[in-house]
Write an enzyme that holds these catalytic residues in place. Structure first.
Site, PDB file in Angstrom:
ATOM      1  N   GLU A  74       0.689  -1.144  -0.040  1.00 35.26           N
ATOM      2  CA  GLU A  74      -0.136  -0.076  -0.054  1.00 35.26           C
ATOM      3  C   GLU A  74       0.829   1.359   0.025  1.00 35.26           C
ATOM      4  OE1 GLU A  74      -2.785   0.118   3.259  1.00 35.26           O
ATOM      5  OE2 GLU A  74      -3.118  -2.101   2.764  1.00 35.26           O
ATOM      6  N   CYS A  87       3.421   8.402   1.472  1.00 32.65           N
ATOM      7  CA  CYS A  87       3.824   7.236   2.456  1.00 32.65           C
ATOM      8  C   CYS A  87       4.197   6.099   1.436  1.00 32.65           C
ATOM      9  CB  CYS A  87       2.400   7.052   3.174  1.00 32.65           C
ATOM     10  SG  CYS A  87       2.742   5.811   4.625  1.00 32.65           S
ATOM     11  N   CYS A  94       5.458  -7.738   7.067  1.00 33.79           N
ATOM     12  CA  CYS A  94       6.623  -7.105   8.086  1.00 33.79           C
ATOM     13  C   CYS A  94       6.552  -8.267   8.986  1.00 33.79           C
ATOM     14  CB  CYS A  94       6.048  -6.078   8.756  1.00 33.79           C
ATOM     15  SG  CYS A  94       7.449  -5.418   9.768  1.00 33.79           S
ATOM     16  N   CYS A  98       3.676  -6.194  15.242  1.00 35.36           N
ATOM     17  CA  CYS A  98       3.066  -5.482  15.861  1.00 35.36           C
ATOM     18  C   CYS A  98       1.673  -5.746  16.029  1.00 35.36           C
ATOM     19  CB  CYS A  98       3.369  -3.989  15.720  1.00 35.36           C
ATOM     20  SG  CYS A  98       5.137  -3.438  15.745  1.00 35.36           S
ATOM     21  N   CYS A 101      -0.905  -3.675  14.498  1.00 33.19           N
ATOM     22  CA  CYS A 101      -0.765  -3.084  13.293  1.00 33.19           C
ATOM     23  C   CYS A 101      -1.228  -4.297  11.984  1.00 33.19           C
ATOM     24  CB  CYS A 101       0.854  -2.787  13.032  1.00 33.19           C
ATOM     25  SG  CYS A 101       1.212  -2.412  11.216  1.00 33.19           S
ATOM     26  N   CYS A 312      -1.848   1.900   7.460  1.00 31.71           N
ATOM     27  CA  CYS A 312      -1.508   1.114   6.516  1.00 31.71           C
ATOM     28  C   CYS A 312      -1.510  -0.338   6.592  1.00 31.71           C
ATOM     29  CB  CYS A 312      -0.085   1.336   6.028  1.00 31.71           C
ATOM     30  SG  CYS A 312       0.210   2.243   4.768  1.00 31.71           S
TER      31      CYS A 312
HETATM   32  N1  SAH Z   1       7.671  -0.341  10.419  1.00 32.48           N
HETATM   33  C1  SAH Z   1       7.846   0.857  10.822  1.00 32.48           C
HETATM   34  C2  SAH Z   1       7.323   1.856   9.728  1.00 32.48           C
HETATM   35  C3  SAH Z   1       5.663   1.638   9.325  1.00 32.48           C
HETATM   36  S1  SAH Z   1       4.444   1.796  10.674  1.00 32.48           S
HETATM   37  C4  SAH Z   1       7.606   1.558  12.115  1.00 32.48           C
HETATM   38  O1  SAH Z   1       7.003   0.726  12.816  1.00 32.48           O
HETATM   39  O2  SAH Z   1       7.929   2.671  12.447  1.00 32.48           O
HETATM   40  C5  SAH Z   1       4.312   3.650  10.818  1.00 32.48           C
HETATM   41  C6  SAH Z   1       3.871   3.950  12.083  1.00 32.48           C
HETATM   42  O3  SAH Z   1       2.391   3.532  12.089  1.00 32.48           O
HETATM   43  C7  SAH Z   1       4.413   3.307  13.275  1.00 32.48           C
HETATM   44  O4  SAH Z   1       4.794   4.473  14.199  1.00 32.48           O
HETATM   45  C8  SAH Z   1       3.666   2.420  13.965  1.00 32.48           C
HETATM   46  O5  SAH Z   1       3.681   2.177  15.380  1.00 32.48           O
HETATM   47  C9  SAH Z   1       2.119   3.066  13.575  1.00 32.48           C
HETATM   48  N2  SAH Z   1       0.989   2.357  13.602  1.00 32.48           N
HETATM   49  C10 SAH Z   1       0.761   0.778  13.181  1.00 32.48           C
HETATM   50  N3  SAH Z   1      -0.610   0.540  13.249  1.00 32.48           N
HETATM   51  C11 SAH Z   1      -1.244   1.346  14.076  1.00 32.48           C
HETATM   52  C12 SAH Z   1      -2.372   1.832  14.321  1.00 32.48           C
HETATM   53  N4  SAH Z   1      -3.316   0.577  14.063  1.00 32.48           N
HETATM   54  N5  SAH Z   1      -2.843   2.824  15.008  1.00 32.48           N
HETATM   55  C13 SAH Z   1      -1.817   3.903  14.878  1.00 32.48           C
HETATM   56  N6  SAH Z   1      -0.778   3.569  14.520  1.00 32.48           N
HETATM   57  C14 SAH Z   1      -0.288   2.633  14.175  1.00 32.48           C
HETATM   58 FE1  SF4 Z   2       5.833  -3.573  11.152  1.00 30.77          FE
HETATM   59 FE2  SF4 Z   2       3.516  -2.281  11.541  1.00 30.77          FE
HETATM   60 FE3  SF4 Z   2       5.396  -2.986  13.473  1.00 30.77          FE
HETATM   61 FE4  SF4 Z   2       5.969  -1.026  11.744  1.00 30.77          FE
HETATM   62  S1  SF4 Z   2       4.192  -0.966  13.211  1.00 30.77           S
HETATM   63  S2  SF4 Z   2       6.969  -2.560  12.800  1.00 30.77           S
HETATM   64  S3  SF4 Z   2       5.057  -1.945   9.937  1.00 30.77           S
HETATM   65  S4  SF4 Z   2       4.138  -4.551  12.208  1.00 30.77           S
END
Ligand code: SAH
Ligand code: SF4
Length: 320
Positions: A74, A87, A94, A98, A101, A312
């Site tokens: 995306e 973005c 990934c 997390c 996420c 995302c």
């Molecule tokens: N993997 C990298 C970059 C992509 S995620 C990272 O984790 O930094 C980009 C940001 O989106 C990160 O700060 C992550 O903590 C946040 N993020 C992911 N899922 C989210 C959600 N459901 N609500 C709010 N922020 C989120």
């Molecule tokens: Fe990967 Fe999502 Fe965690 Fe960023 S927030 S490191 S994209 S799983």
């Protein structure tokens, strides 16, 4: 071009057609001999990344992109004060996983190539893009070499010439890569997603990031600030009842003491598979107030594009 026995200035010519003039068709590269144009067209294509689905609201647009080599990612355009921030994704899936996420919900499929990273920008339309954030699907520092190639390609003066100062790499905190990145002497911004103030909770929320302790990550960030002379942005996703108390905020202050930084609070954006809650605005404000009182510059990023699933990974998850 070297495989075709061509002199190096031909590469420069093709580069300029592609990156400066936005030409996507070898036949239109009129300063190349016709025979060369034909052999290039027989070997190479410009279709590495294709838009498959699009979602829009007033201020943002988001695309599900189909990769010719397989997989989907995306990318989004988010309205900012001056033009759009693009973005971009760096991986298909990934490995960090997390729990809040959508991007990591099914693990990692593969790394993107530098061409696929940059190709996303062309699929979105580059003309109105003023800045780039690597905050799409994937952990940029798990694909370090392709990321660096993409950064250099985007900022190349003979092409798009986007300033590195207008790009932000966001990482979950891969310590060796953090240290390397500080030594690259780029002007690119660095964001580190902390999301917790103790190692136990962080390991629960970001299982694949547990290899490095918060102490190691913060130490690497201090080294980064010293080596690069730049500040670090810390991203902190606020999850109601889990990491959003005043006690958490005070622990964050202690962790970041003396570090040249900025904190970006991101109230949780609900994703389909996860059972977390967004804190109230009052809780978010109170958390931010603790940081500000301690002299830490803090902003709150109320998620844009909720209506279009702009967190995302969601389009990709839904489309499969
Ligand atoms: N993997 C990298 C970059 C992509 S995620 C990272 O984790 O930094 C980009 C940001 O989106 C990160 O700060 C992550 O903590 C946040 N993020 C992911 N899922 C989210 C959600 N459901 N609500 C709010 N922020 C989120
Ligand atoms: Fe990967 Fe999502 Fe965690 Fe960023 S927030 S490191 S994209 S799983």
């Amino acid at each position: 071009l070297s495989e075709l026995g061509q002199p190096s200035y031909r590469a420069r010519q093709v580069w300029e057609w592609v990156y400066r003039h936005g030409v996507r068709d070898f036949a239109a590269m009129t300063n190349l001999p016709k025979s060369l144009r034909e052999s290039l067209a027989a070997r190479a294509t410009f279709t590495a990344v294709r838009p498959a689905e699009e979602a829009r609201d007033d201020e943002s647009a988001k695309w599900l992109l189909e990769l010719e080599r397989g997989g989907r990612v995306e990318a989004a355009k988010l309205a900012s004060e001056e033009g759009y921030a693009a973005c971009l994704s760096t991986q298909v899936g990934c490995a960090v996983g997390c729990v809040f996420c959508a991007s990591g919900a099914r693990g990692l499929e593969r790394n993107l190539t530098a061409g696929e990273i940059v190709g996303q920008l062309f699929a979105l339309g580059v003309a109105d893009v003023k800045s780039i954030v690597f905050m799409g699907i994937g952990e940029p520092f798990h694909n370090y070499d392709a990321l660096l190639t993409a950064l250099r390609r985007l900022s190349d003066a003979r092409g798009l010439a986007l300033s590195p100062a207008r790009m932000t790499v966001s990482t979950s905190g891969v310590v060796p890569a953090l240290r390397r990145f500080g030594d690259e002497r780029l002007r690119t911004h660095l964001a580190v997603s902390l999301n917790a103030t103790d190692d136990q909770l962080r390991a629960r929320l970001m299982p694949g990031a547990a290899r490095y302790s918060l102490a190691e990550i913060i130490a690497a960030c201090r080294a980064y600030v010293r080596a690069s002379g730049r500040r670090v942005t810390f991203a902190y996703v606020l999850l109601a009842g889990l990491n959003d108390t005043d006690a958490d905020a005070h622990r964050l202050v202690r962790l970041l003491r003396g570090l040249t930084c900025h904190v970006n609070l991101i109230p949780y954006n609900p994703v389909a598979q996860a059972d977390f809650h967004t804190p109230s605005r009052a809780r978010v404000r109170a958390f931010g107030a603790v940081l500000r009182q301690a002299g830490i510059e803090t902003t709150v990023r109320f998620t844009k594009g909720r209506g279009i699933d702009a967190a995302c990974g969601q389009l990709r998850l839904r489309a499969s």
